[in-house]
Enzyme design. Structure first.
Site, PDB file in Angstrom:
ATOM      1  N   LYS A 138       0.849  -1.196   0.000  1.00  0.00           N
ATOM      2  CA  LYS A 138       0.000   0.000   0.000  1.00  0.00           C
ATOM      3  C   LYS A 138       0.879   1.238   0.000  1.00  0.00           C
ATOM      4  O   LYS A 138       1.742   1.417   0.856  1.00  0.00           O
ATOM      5  CB  LYS A 138      -0.853   0.006   1.269  1.00  0.00           C
ATOM      6  CG  LYS A 138      -2.331  -0.107   1.018  1.00  0.00           C
ATOM      7  CD  LYS A 138      -3.047  -0.062   2.349  1.00  0.00           C
ATOM      8  CE  LYS A 138      -4.525   0.053   2.160  1.00  0.00           C
ATOM      9  NZ  LYS A 138      -5.200   0.202   3.443  1.00  0.00           N
TER      10      LYS A 138
HETATM   11  C1  E4P Z   1      -8.518   0.955   3.420  1.00  0.00           C
HETATM   12  O1  E4P Z   1      -7.687   0.291   2.867  1.00  0.00           O
HETATM   13  C2  E4P Z   1      -8.360   1.537   4.766  1.00  0.00           C
HETATM   14  O2  E4P Z   1      -7.680   0.624   5.576  1.00  0.00           O
HETATM   15  C3  E4P Z   1      -9.674   1.786   5.459  1.00  0.00           C
HETATM   16  O3  E4P Z   1     -10.776   1.409   4.676  1.00  0.00           O
HETATM   17  C4  E4P Z   1      -9.770   3.096   6.118  1.00  0.00           C
HETATM   18  O4  E4P Z   1     -11.010   3.164   6.761  1.00  0.00           O
HETATM   19  P1  E4P Z   1     -11.353   4.214   7.906  1.00  0.00           P
HETATM   20  O5  E4P Z   1     -11.744   5.483   7.252  1.00  0.00           O
HETATM   21  O6  E4P Z   1     -12.509   3.576   8.628  1.00  0.00           O
HETATM   22  O7  E4P Z   1     -10.130   4.336   8.771  1.00  0.00           O
END
Ligand code: E4P
Length: 216
Positions: free
Chosen positions: A83
């Site tokens: 990522k």
């Molecule tokens: C996506 O890859 C992220 O880990 C995640 O969906 C972030 O979500 P949040 O806004 O609930 O932290």
């Protein structure tokens, strides 16, 4: 539609994977920090539980640092997807890592233009955060629809992951517009199969069955 689980918690992953509906996992530094575990061994264990793409995020923000961390993460398991945040240095890193056959999920995307750039850079996945957009007074699902249309227009192969999902309605909306992947927190995943009328109906069927049973 593919379901990824948005968690780094092994218990949650085991429970969800046992239902046979989990196609992959996304983690982020906040989710990993909650587990108070060694990052790399945690990622390895996640890969052993779920046999699909497992996103693990770099914390460096410079090009060289992202490449260094990304290469190490990719060596943990063949299913690891690195990522990379949607920043200028990140776009460079995406192109380089993908050219080394390391799959990248471009994260922290909040606009269709950002999704377009991730696709042009060659990312395997892109994650628009719809819940955070909704929280800020926008309609996150609009960005998903726009990004899907852009992919169709130019035949980009970047897979859109609907991320930052807050409730079951987000999943319905994503499925209705044909989003290919949704990443779901465990609480929302659990809620997907529940309905009060299902519970009520089952209780009534079972009690009627008990009443009708021939006495011995
Ligand atoms: C996506 O890859 C992220 O880990 C995640 O969906 C972030 O979500 P949040 O806004 O609930 O932290």
């Amino acid at each position: 539609m593919k379901f990824f689980l948005d968690t780094a918690n092994l218990d949650e992953l085991r429970k969800a994977a046992a239902m046979g509906l989990v196609d992959g996992v996304t983690t982020n530094p906040s989710l990993v920090a909650k587990e108070k575990r060694d990052f790399h061994s945690l990622v390895r264990e996640i890969c052993e539980i779920v046999h699909g793409p497992v996103s693990a995020e770099v914390v460096a923000t410079d090009y060289e640092g992202m490449l260094r961390e990304g290469r190490i993460l990719a060596k943990i398991h063949e299913n690891v997807v690195v990522k990379i945040p949607m920043i200028a240095e990140g776009l460079r890193a995406i192109r380089t890592l993908e050219s080394e056959r390391i799959r990248v999920n471009c994260t922290l995307c909040f606009s269709a233009n950002q999704c377009l750039l991730a696709a042009k850079a060659g990312a395997s996945f892109v994650s628009p955060f719809i819940g955070r957009l909704d929280d800020a007074g926008h309609d996150g699902m609009d960005v998903i629809a726009q990004a899907m249309q852009i992919n169709r227009n130019y035949d980009f192969q970047t897979q859109i992951i609907v991320a930052s999902v807050r409730h079951p309605l987000h999943v319905v909306q994503a499925a209705t517009i044909g989003a290919p992947i949704v990443t779901i927190p465990y609480k929302v995943f659990e809620a997907l199969h529940q309905h009060p009328l299902t519970e009520l109906g089952l209780a009534r069927f079972l009690s009627d069955w008990e009443k009708a049973k021939p006495s011995k």
